[in-house]
Enzyme design. Structure first.
Site: not given
Ligand code: FAD
Ligand code: NAI
Length: 475
Positions: A330, A122, A58, A322, A454, A281, A190
């Site tokens: 998140a 852990g 963001k 996740d 408004h 994904g 993707g």
């Molecule tokens: P994580 O955030 O992955 O945290 C897991 C933590 O556990 C990490 O710090 C890891 O190092 C730690 N860990 C793992 N194994 C161990 C271990 N054995 N011992 C100690 N520590 C460990 N979601 C949204 O809702 N809005 C968004 O705008 C959004 N944008 C995103 C953009 C990107 C580029 C990506 C990749 C994801 C985005 N997401 C977004 C998804 C969001 O980041 C995840 O859904 C969220 O972080 C999941 O939270 P979590 O606590 O399950 O895991």
């Molecule tokens: P995604 O599941 O959103 O999208 C993956 C895309 O890749 C799909 O459209 C799928 O059809 C395509 N795909 C899969 N395999 C492929 C292949 N072999 N060749 C071509 N296309 C293929 O996954 P993404 O974008 O990696 O994000 C992962 C997750 O992280 C999201 O699903 C979401 O849960 C989280 N996220 C959330 C955000 C938010 O809330 N704003 C921002 C970024 C990530």
């Protein structure tokens, strides 16, 4: 001698750190273990979300949007901004500062709530009397024993088979957030959430962006009408999205990355780019947890098996976020973390999966909650639909951003709101009203009768509610 805790949380992302805080608020003696390291090797709690996900993406979306506004839209307001330049290093440094502020904020919250934080990995050692022994492998090794264990170890980016991430040419979300200079040509595989958000950042900064998507439909999970409107806007911006492709061999070399693929017509194609982001994904992360030591059950995707209450197959072991089923978001992880802490305390923690909102932070933003029109049709539900375009909203005109619409779907008989779908300015903020309405089982008439300020974009939500009853006032 093992340190004793009531609750041990493994993982300090949004699922884990929030679970730890709620458990501490409920009077438990809590430990949280997280292994994420900053560039100096120090702790960086907050997980994917804070370090390489929600927050940094963001920050870059904001910077790149400012750049695009200065270049393309200031002139409409009578502002001359010539020779606008982007200092990518500074933009990345600002993003890193934002990340650090969030890491520090979480460390402060651990202190404030008297949570013992352990920096390291852990893993399960064994079931111990009245709980589990957990080893922390970090700068110093520790042995902890917890009566209740909450696993929140998150997810990792999925790589294409045979094409590992090198984070120089083939990037995961991690590398995509720290590209040092604007690539001339950027490829993405993707066109999901990351593909669209990261593609937008680098397109706004001047890269020629091509996204290759495997599925024939664009954003299949999104309401079709909304996805169509969004696609129109992305096409206009020059974000090239090819649907229905089959990705073949990927070669990396001095000149960048070459991707062989077949297009939707089955024709062989190739795409040469400077960098490639693979966003296909994410996979649940249980690496290093040593689940075998205690017999924790995983499913065929590698996710920890949980029931509706986030209970695993082991007594006293829970998993959230996740690393379990459900959307990888998140706020979903946070809600589950809070609910589990409350269940441990004997309360009735609850997560309503029907009202988890989704937001894609592109421009226009895309946000939704509840069922899409195609889902309602598939479920055989009789519904009424109302839409209202931002083109007819005064605030949107004043902002200079009239793309998109609000769409409301309500039950044909009871008028209960079943879904709200938005593409347009500030959709991320507007969706909250819909979430609240659905949590309270509101009808479209409820929204239509509520006084909205408004001029505001939220009037489009009210008008969409009026449109359900075919009585919009301004369209
Ligand atoms: P994580 O955030 O992955 O945290 C897991 C933590 O556990 C990490 O710090 C890891 O190092 C730690 N860990 C793992 N194994 C161990 C271990 N054995 N011992 C100690 N520590 C460990 N979601 C949204 O809702 N809005 C968004 O705008 C959004 N944008 C995103 C953009 C990107 C580029 C990506 C990749 C994801 C985005 N997401 C977004 C998804 C969001 O980041 C995840 O859904 C969220 O972080 C999941 O939270 P979590 O606590 O399950 O895991
Ligand atoms: P995604 O599941 O959103 O999208 C993956 C895309 O890749 C799909 O459209 C799928 O059809 C395509 N795909 C899969 N395999 C492929 C292949 N072999 N060749 C071509 N296309 C293929 O996954 P993404 O974008 O990696 O994000 C992962 C997750 O992280 C999201 O699903 C979401 O849960 C989280 N996220 C959330 C955000 C938010 O809330 N704003 C921002 C970024 C990530």
């Amino acid at each position: 001698m093992s340190k004793q805790f009531d609750v041990i949380v493994i993982g300090g992302g949004p699922g884990g750190y929030v679970a730890a805080i709620r458990a501490a608020q409920l009077g438990f003696n809590v430990a949280c273990i997280d292994e994420w390291k900053n560039e100096k090797g120090g702790p960086a709690p907050g997980g994917t979300c804070t370090n390489v996900g929600c927050i940094p993406s963001k920050a870059l979306l904001q910077s790149s949007e400012h750049f695009e506004h200065a270049n393309k839209h200031f002139a409409e307001h009578g502002i001359t901004a010539s020779d606008v330049k982007m200092d990518v290093a500074k933009m990345i440094a600002r993003k890193d500062t934002v990340v650090k502020q969030n890491n520090d904020g979480i460390l402060y919250l651990f202190k404030k709530n008297k949570i013992s934080f352990f920096h390291g990995r852990g893993s399960f050692v064994k079931a111990a009397e009245g709980g589990y022994e957990i080893k922390v492998a970090g700068a110093a090794e520790e042995s902890l024993t917890g009566k209740q264990i909450i696993i929140a170890t998150g997810s990792n980016a999925r790589a294409l088979p045979g094409t590992p991430f090198d984070e120089e040419l083939v990037l995961s979300n991690d590398g995509a957030l720290r590209v040092g200079a604007v690539p001339k040509k950027l490829g993405l595989i993707g066109s999901g959430v990351i593909g669209l958000e990261m593609g937008s950042v680098w397109r706004r900064l001047g890269a020629e962006v091509t996204i290759l998507e495997g599925l024939p439909t664009f954003l299949g999970a999104v309401d079709e009408q909304i996805a169509k409107e969004a696609k129109k806007a992305f096409d206009k911006q020059g974000l090239k999205i090819e649907l229905g492709v089959k990705v073949g061999e990927i070669k990396t070399g001095k000149k960048g990355v070459s991707i062989a693929y077949t297009n939707a017509k089955g024709e062989a194609q190739s795409l040469d780019v400077d960098k490639l982001i693979v966003s296909i994904g994410r996979v649940p992360n249980t690496i290093g947890l040593n689940v075998e030591a205690v017999g924790l059950a995983l499913d065929e995707r590698g996710a920890i098996v949980v029931d509706g209450d986030c209970k695993t197959n082991l007594p006293g072991v829970w998993a959230v976020g996740d690393v379990v089923r459900g959307p990888m978001l998140a706020h979903k992880a946070e809600e589950e973390g809070v609910a589990v802490a409350e269940r441990i305390a004997g309360q009735h923690g609850h997560v309503n999966f029907n009202t988890v909102p989704w937001v894609i932070y592109t421009s226009p933003e895309i946000a939704w909650v509840g069922r899409t029109e195609q889902q309602l049709k598939a479920d055989g539900v009789k519904y009424k639909a109302g839409t209202f375009p931002f083109l007819a909203n005064g605030r949107a005109r004043a902002l200079g951003d009239t793309t998109g619409m609000v769409k409301m779907l309500a039950d044909a008989e009871t008028d209960e709101i079943l879904g709200v779908h938005i593409v347009g300015p500030q959709a991320s903020e507007l969706i909250s009203e819909a979430v609240v309405a659905m949590e309270f089982k509101a009808s479209s008439e409820d929204i239509a009768r509520i006084c909205h300020a408004h001029p505001s974009l939220s009037e489009a939500t009210k008008e969409a509610a009026l449109a359900v009853d075919k009585r919009t006032l301004n369209f």
